[in-house]
Design an enzyme around this catalytic site. Structure first.
Site, PDB file in Angstrom:
ATOM      1  N   GLY A 213      48.474  46.012  46.429  1.00 53.56           N
ATOM      2  CA  GLY A 213      46.889  46.248  46.782  1.00 53.56           C
ATOM      3  C   GLY A 213      46.555  47.279  45.645  1.00 53.56           C
ATOM      4  O   GLY A 213      45.775  47.944  45.819  1.00 53.56           O
ATOM      5  N   GLU A 254      54.994  44.517  45.294  1.00 52.09           N
ATOM      6  CA  GLU A 254      54.546  43.188  44.739  1.00 52.09           C
ATOM      7  C   GLU A 254      53.265  43.247  44.190  1.00 52.09           C
ATOM      8  O   GLU A 254      52.118  42.801  44.681  1.00 52.09           O
ATOM      9  CB  GLU A 254      54.531  42.340  46.005  1.00 52.09           C
ATOM     10  CG  GLU A 254      55.512  42.375  46.896  1.00 52.09           C
ATOM     11  CD  GLU A 254      55.176  41.685  48.454  1.00 52.09           C
ATOM     12  OE1 GLU A 254      53.889  41.783  48.764  1.00 52.09           O
ATOM     13  OE2 GLU A 254      56.057  41.212  49.057  1.00 52.09           O
ATOM     14  N   PRO A 255      52.871  43.921  42.949  1.00 48.55           N
ATOM     15  CA  PRO A 255      51.883  43.863  42.169  1.00 48.55           C
ATOM     16  C   PRO A 255      51.482  42.534  42.056  1.00 48.55           C
ATOM     17  O   PRO A 255      52.143  41.751  41.197  1.00 48.55           O
ATOM     18  CB  PRO A 255      52.010  45.028  41.147  1.00 48.55           C
ATOM     19  CG  PRO A 255      53.375  44.592  40.786  1.00 48.55           C
ATOM     20  CD  PRO A 255      54.239  44.393  42.015  1.00 48.55           C
ATOM     21  N   GLY A 256      50.079  42.157  42.002  1.00 49.66           N
ATOM     22  CA  GLY A 256      49.441  40.969  41.334  1.00 49.66           C
ATOM     23  C   GLY A 256      48.491  41.309  40.249  1.00 49.66           C
ATOM     24  O   GLY A 256      48.855  41.283  38.935  1.00 49.66           O
ATOM     25  N   ARG A 293      35.591  34.995  41.766  1.00 48.17           N
ATOM     26  CA  ARG A 293      35.501  36.380  42.421  1.00 48.17           C
ATOM     27  C   ARG A 293      34.073  37.014  42.863  1.00 48.17           C
ATOM     28  O   ARG A 293      33.861  37.767  43.642  1.00 48.17           O
ATOM     29  CB  ARG A 293      36.506  37.380  41.623  1.00 48.17           C
ATOM     30  CG  ARG A 293      37.959  36.932  41.531  1.00 48.17           C
ATOM     31  CD  ARG A 293      38.989  37.721  41.023  1.00 48.17           C
ATOM     32  NE  ARG A 293      39.078  39.078  41.735  1.00 48.17           N
ATOM     33  CZ  ARG A 293      38.543  40.405  41.670  1.00 48.17           C
ATOM     34  NH1 ARG A 293      37.761  40.334  40.749  1.00 48.17           N
ATOM     35  NH2 ARG A 293      38.889  41.110  42.531  1.00 48.17           N
ATOM     36  N   CYS A 323      25.546  23.586  40.308  1.00 48.50           N
ATOM     37  CA  CYS A 323      24.626  23.419  41.222  1.00 48.50           C
ATOM     38  C   CYS A 323      25.098  24.141  42.713  1.00 48.50           C
ATOM     39  O   CYS A 323      25.510  23.507  43.618  1.00 48.50           O
ATOM     40  CB  CYS A 323      24.150  21.983  41.247  1.00 48.50           C
ATOM     41  SG  CYS A 323      23.458  21.530  39.914  1.00 48.50           S
ATOM     42  N   GLU A 324      24.727  25.518  42.539  1.00 50.80           N
ATOM     43  CA  GLU A 324      25.288  26.431  43.656  1.00 50.80           C
ATOM     44  C   GLU A 324      24.950  27.874  42.978  1.00 50.80           C
ATOM     45  O   GLU A 324      25.130  27.807  41.692  1.00 50.80           O
ATOM     46  CB  GLU A 324      26.783  26.149  44.019  1.00 50.80           C
ATOM     47  CG  GLU A 324      27.336  27.354  44.708  1.00 50.80           C
ATOM     48  CD  GLU A 324      27.075  27.054  46.283  1.00 50.80           C
ATOM     49  OE1 GLU A 324      26.385  27.787  46.944  1.00 50.80           O
ATOM     50  OE2 GLU A 324      27.843  26.343  46.981  1.00 50.80           O
ATOM     51  N   TYR A 351      43.477  36.071  39.844  1.00 50.72           N
ATOM     52  CA  TYR A 351      42.492  35.323  40.856  1.00 50.72           C
ATOM     53  C   TYR A 351      41.382  34.756  39.966  1.00 50.72           C
ATOM     54  O   TYR A 351      40.473  34.616  40.322  1.00 50.72           O
ATOM     55  CB  TYR A 351      42.099  36.150  41.945  1.00 50.72           C
ATOM     56  CG  TYR A 351      43.354  36.877  42.598  1.00 50.72           C
ATOM     57  CD1 TYR A 351      44.167  36.206  43.419  1.00 50.72           C
ATOM     58  CD2 TYR A 351      43.637  38.102  42.462  1.00 50.72           C
ATOM     59  CE1 TYR A 351      45.315  36.733  43.924  1.00 50.72           C
ATOM     60  CE2 TYR A 351      44.771  38.888  42.896  1.00 50.72           C
ATOM     61  CZ  TYR A 351      45.634  37.874  43.699  1.00 50.72           C
ATOM     62  OH  TYR A 351      46.598  38.679  44.277  1.00 50.72           O
TER      63      TYR A 351
HETATM   64  C1  LIG Z   1      48.355  38.759  47.190  1.00 46.81           C
HETATM   65  C2  LIG Z   1      49.474  39.403  47.669  1.00 46.81           C
HETATM   66  C3  LIG Z   1      49.988  40.390  46.887  1.00 46.81           C
HETATM   67  C4  LIG Z   1      49.365  40.855  45.663  1.00 46.81           C
HETATM   68  O1  LIG Z   1      48.180  41.506  45.899  1.00 46.81           O
HETATM   69  P1  LIG Z   1      47.250  42.257  44.513  1.00 46.81           P
HETATM   70  O2  LIG Z   1      46.288  42.773  45.127  1.00 46.81           O
HETATM   71  O3  LIG Z   1      46.974  41.028  43.663  1.00 46.81           O
HETATM   72  O4  LIG Z   1      48.247  43.195  43.921  1.00 46.81           O
HETATM   73  C5  LIG Z   1      51.133  41.061  47.292  1.00 46.81           C
HETATM   74  N1  LIG Z   1      51.752  40.526  48.272  1.00 46.81           N
HETATM   75  C6  LIG Z   1      51.472  39.487  49.038  1.00 46.81           C
HETATM   76  C7  LIG Z   1      52.096  39.081  50.093  1.00 46.81           C
HETATM   77  C8  LIG Z   1      50.330  39.107  48.780  1.00 46.81           C
HETATM   78  O5  LIG Z   1      49.696  38.017  49.553  1.00 46.81           O
END
Ligand SMILES: *Cc1c(COP(=O)(O)O)cnc(C)c1O
Length: 395
Positions: A213, A254-256, A293, A323-324, A351
């Site tokens: 997050g 767990e950074p995405g 997004r 078309c939306e 994303y």
């Molecule tokens: C989506 C997700 C993340 C990553 O969240 P970000 O906001 O992209 O960093 C981490 N852990 C879990 C379990 C997730 O589902």
């Protein structure tokens, strides 16, 4: 960048490997006093070449489906680098994860019960808790509040303990992921108090996972997660905790978005400039089928006219060709946009492609990775045949 668009065409996703490396490094620096393990949240961007790059930086990976786990193995991650965090999946998918040898993270009591019944004390697992904290940028991406489907409520701790004891399940980790876009360090500290509070009931822990997050700036002056402050405070709280726990533990995150968002751009070409009495629209050759997004989360993505960087500024509403209603940005000040100009949508790494579709029977873009100074094609643009693949034509 214009060169790259010319070579590969638009719409086009471009990612900068060096930026991803930098983000990983900043996390390592911020948590340098902790035994940090970074588990990249694969769902943000799953291109195999990007996964490979992240693996080469010494990261592990968090996956939410068995297919993501398989992609991770293909990208070079070892089973012990992989944490599988499924939500409401068929139990067979979890069995497959066990057969692969990955870490398993369970987020509901019924599955924990099934897991215990099948594996007893022969295969450890991690528990995902729901801390009843509402945090994050948008309700749709908040996962830690009481009404969220994610995690086992901390108020159900007695039931968890009962199942764990009944089957002698070895709990090797505790996990909380409260959602996306959390800028306040305090939220993580509050989470950590909850985790530390229950950790004493689980003597076999190897790690505690604080999820992610971590918020990045989508526009100027945006609040962001202060990673250094977080590393300092969370790291210290963690050390204080494990001293009383009696053993050193690993600190997992767990950074995405934090790793890949700013590394990515979506380049689009202006098809039409359309003036109405009230608005000037810029219609581009992309839409919510490629980057959802803005429509799904009201997300703000900066838009830059890369073809006309010194043109006079005007106000535009940038829309797609779907078309939306698919508005990328309303009332944006851009350097004058002419038909044919290429625009960049910033912060499109996370994303973006991973949520892209072929809605309106439009083709998904190509993807390019800039690595070692070279722009390399890492996914071909869809072709018309891709739209028909797997379909059966009957009379
Ligand atoms: C989506 C997700 C993340 C990553 O969240 P970000 O906001 O992209 O960093 C981490 N852990 C879990 C379990 C997730 O589902």
């Amino acid at each position: 960048m214009l060169e790259i668009c010319k070579e590969f065409g638009t719409p086009l996703y471009v990612y900068d490997a060096e930026k991803i490396t930098k983000q990983i490094q900043s996390l390592k620096n911020a948590f340098s006093d902790s035994d940090l393990k970074i588990k990249y949240a694969a769902k943000a961007l799953t291109n195999i070449s990007v996964l490979k790059h992240i693996q080469q930086q010494g990261c592990g990976i968090d996956v939410v489906s068995i297919n993501e786990a398989k992609l991770a193995i293909k990208a070079g991650f070892k089973a012990e680098d992989i944490l599988f965090t499924p939500s409401c999946v068929d139990f067979n998918e979890i069995v497959e994860g066990v057969d692969m040898g990955v870490y398993i993270n369970l987020d509901n009591l019924s599955v924990l019960e099934k897991f215990g019944k099948k594996y007893g004390n022969t295969y450890p697992c991690c528990i995902r808790l729901n801390p009843h904290i509402l945090a994050g940028g948008n309700y749709k991406i908040s996962t830690g509040h009481g009404n969220s489907k994610f995690g086992i409520s901390v108020f159900q701790m007695p039931q968890i303990i009962e199942v764990v004891n009944k089957y002698k399940i070895e709990i090797n980790g505790l996990h909380i992921h409260t959602g996306s876009e959390i800028s306040e360090t305090d939220v993580y500290l509050k989470m950590s108090e909850i985790l530390f509070g229950v950790a004493r009931d689980f003597p076999a822990l190897k790690f505690i996972d604080f999820g992610s997050g971590f918020k990045v700036a989508y526009k100027e002056n945006d609040m962001v997660t202060n990673i250094y402050d977080l590393g300092l405070k969370l790291g210290k709280a963690f050390r204080d905790f494990y001293e009383s726990y009696g053993r050193k533990l690993e600190l997992w995150i767990e950074p995405g978005k934090y790793l890949v968002s700013e590394a990515g751009y979506l380049f689009v070409t202006t098809n039409v400039v359309k003036s109405t009495p009230s608005v000037t629209f810029v219609g581009v050759n992309s839409g919510l089928n490629h980057l959802i997004r803005p429509m799904m989360y009201d997300a703000h993505h900066e838009i830059v006219n890369v073809s006309n960087p010194v043109g006079g500024q005007k106000v535009y509403t940038v829309v797609g060709n779907i078309c939306e209603t698919d508005t990328f940005g309303s009332d944006r000040k851009l350097n004058e946009v002419r038909e044919g100009d290429i625009l960049a949508l910033m912060n499109a790494g996370a994303y973006g492609y991973s949520m892209a579709s072929t809605f309106n029977s439009r083709l998904r873009p190509a993807e390019v990775l800039i690595k070692g100074g070279k722009a390399i094609l890492i996914r071909q643009r869809d072709t018309f045949d891709d739209l028909l693949r797997g379909q059966m034509e009957i009379d």
